[in-house]
Enzyme design. Structure first.
Site, PDB file in Angstrom:
ATOM      1  N   LEU A 103     -18.165 -53.841 -24.731  1.00 43.85           N
ATOM      2  CA  LEU A 103     -18.775 -52.624 -24.209  1.00 43.85           C
ATOM      3  C   LEU A 103     -19.725 -52.087 -25.267  1.00 43.85           C
ATOM      4  O   LEU A 103     -19.476 -52.234 -26.465  1.00 43.85           O
ATOM      5  CB  LEU A 103     -17.709 -51.563 -23.893  1.00 43.85           C
ATOM      6  CG  LEU A 103     -16.705 -51.867 -22.780  1.00 43.85           C
ATOM      7  CD1 LEU A 103     -15.645 -50.769 -22.719  1.00 43.85           C
ATOM      8  CD2 LEU A 103     -17.400 -52.004 -21.424  1.00 43.85           C
ATOM      9  N   ASP A 104     -20.790 -51.444 -24.828  1.00 41.50           N
ATOM     10  CA  ASP A 104     -21.699 -50.819 -25.778  1.00 41.50           C
ATOM     11  C   ASP A 104     -20.974 -49.705 -26.540  1.00 41.50           C
ATOM     12  O   ASP A 104     -19.987 -49.145 -26.060  1.00 41.50           O
ATOM     13  CB  ASP A 104     -22.906 -50.234 -25.055  1.00 41.50           C
ATOM     14  CG  ASP A 104     -23.756 -51.288 -24.383  1.00 41.50           C
ATOM     15  OD1 ASP A 104     -23.766 -52.438 -24.885  1.00 41.50           O
ATOM     16  OD2 ASP A 104     -24.404 -50.983 -23.366  1.00 41.50           O
TER      17      ASP A 104
END
Length: 329
Positions: free
Chosen positions: A147-148
Site C-alpha cells: 500500500l502507498d
C-alpha cells in the site's frame, strides 16, 4: 512449472523457480516479465539476478532490457541469503489475524511498507521482522503486495516459503479480493468499471498515468454515498498496478480527496463552515482505506474474509461532509 520448496526458509536456502513466459508477455523486457511471473521478489532483486546469471531464459543469460518473444522457460536458481540491512524495529501496525502460515496486517496511514530511496528503515517490513524474526529470510518479510504510504488498511504477509508460493500465485491469478473505501472530489452519478492501461508518466518518473502501451488495469467502482461536493465509493482491484486506484479515478475526473499528486484541488461545497474548510484543506493524504480482503488459506484452502474499520481521520472526514449535507438539506 516447478518450485523447490524449502519450507520456512533459513539463511542460505536454495530457491528454484521455473515459469513459461506466456504469449501475453511477448514483447516485454526480461526484467519486467520476470517481475510479472515472480511477484514475490522485487524488480531490483530480479534485475540483479539477471545480471549475475542466476535468472535465465531458455538457460541463457539475458540483459534486463532484452525483449522476449513468448514461450521461453524462465529459471531462477539462487541462494536466498538474509538481508543484513533489514533490522528489527518497533513500528506501529495492527494484526487482524495470525497463524504459522499467514499474517493479516492493518497498516496505519503514514507508514512506508518497505525500505527504499528516502526510507531506509522504520518501515512495515522492519516492524514485521521485529514481530516475527523468521520473516527476515523471506522477500519483503513475506508481504505479497503493498500500500502507498498515505493509504491505510489490510495487507497479506506469508510466514514461510510454502505460503509465499501459494499466496503469490493466488494474487497473480487474481483470486484474492481486495476492496477499498475512498472519498473522491465531485459528485459521481453511479458506479462503473474503469478499464484503462497504466504506465509510468514520462514527464514525472514518480507518477503513473493512463497511457497507450501501459499495462492492462481494471478497477471496479461502486457508489456508496453522495455529498454536496464529494462521493464515498468502494473500489475493487481486478489488477494491481502501482497507484492504480488513484490514477484511474483521476483519469475520469474524480481524484481522491487529499491526493494532490493526482489532481485533487481542495474542492469545497458552497457556503462551507470554517471548520469544514479547515478539515478538508488539512486532510493531507489520499482518502483511501483498504478495508476488506477475501482469500483462501494457503495451507488448507478454507475461505477467509477480513475487514478493518477506517481510521479516525477518515471517519471524521465522512462525519463532517455528511453533517454538511444534512445542514444544507
Amino acid at each position: 512449472m516447478s518450485d523447490k520448496d524449502p519450507g520456512r526458509g533459513s539463511p542460505g536456502d536454495e530457491v528454484v523457480r521455473e515459469r513459461v513466459v506466456p504469449a501475453a508477455l511477448a514483447g516485454l523486457r526480461a526484467d519486467r516479465a520476470a517481475a510479472e511471473l515472480l511477484p514475490e521478489f522485487s524488480r531490483a532483486q530480479l534485475t540483479r539476478w539477471l545480471r549475475e546469471g542466476a535468472l535465465t531464459f531458455d538457460r541463457r543469460g539475458l540483459a534486463p532490457k532484452s525483449r522476449l518473444v513468448g514461450g521461453e522457460l524462465l529459471r531462477l536458481q539462487v541462494s536466498l541469503a538474509v538481508d543484513r540491512g533489514l533490522e528489527p524495529q518497533t513500528v506501529a501496525f495492527g494484526l487482524c489475524y495470525e497463524d504459522d502460515d499467514l499474517l493479516i496486517v492493518n497498516k496505519p496511514a503514514g507508514v512506508v511498507v518497505h525500505p527504499g530511496a528516502g526510507n531506509p528503515d522504520h518501515t512495515l517490513v522492519n516492524g514485521l521482522i521485529e514481530h516475527r524474526p523468521a520473516l527476515k529470510t523471506l522477500p519483503r518479510a513475506g508481504l505479497i503486495h503493498r500500500l502507498d504510504k498515505g493509504t491505510s488498511g489490510l495487507l497479506i504477509a506469508a510466514c514461510n516459503e510454502r505460503s509465499l508460493k501459494v499466496l503469490t500465485q493466488a494474487m497473480s491469478n487474481r483470486v484474492i479480493v481486495r476492496r477499498y473505501q475512498a472519498v473522491v472530489e465531485g459528485q459521481m452519478t453511479g458506479g462503473r468499471d474503469i478499464e484503462a492501461p497504466i504506465g509510468r508518466d514520462p514527464r514525472n518518473r514518480l507518477k503513473q498515468r493512463v497511457r497507450e502501451g501501459g499495462r492492462y488495469a481494471l478497477t471496479r467502482i461502486r457508489l456508496i454515498e453522495r455529498f454536496r461536493a464529494h462521493t464515498q465509493i468502494e473500489a475493487q482491484l481486478a489488477t494491481g498496478r502501482t497507484h492504480q486506484i488513484r490514477v484511474h479515478l483521476s483519469s475520469i475526473g474524480y481524484p481522491l480527496l487529499g491526493d494532490r499528486t493526482y489532481g485533487a484541488r481542495g474542492v469545497l461545497p458552497t457556503r462551507p463552515t470554517q471548520d469544514l474548510v479547515e478539515l478538508l484543506r488539512g486532510f493531507d493524504r489520499p482518502a483511501l482505506h483498504a478495508y476488506c480482503l477475501e482469500l483462501s488459506h494457503p495451507r488448507d484452502a478454507r475461505k477467509l474474509r477480513f475487514e478493518a474499520e477506517a481510521p479516525s481521520d477518515f471517519q471524521a472526514l465522512l462525519s463532517a461532509i455528511r453533517r454538511d449535507r444534512e445542514t444544507e438539506e
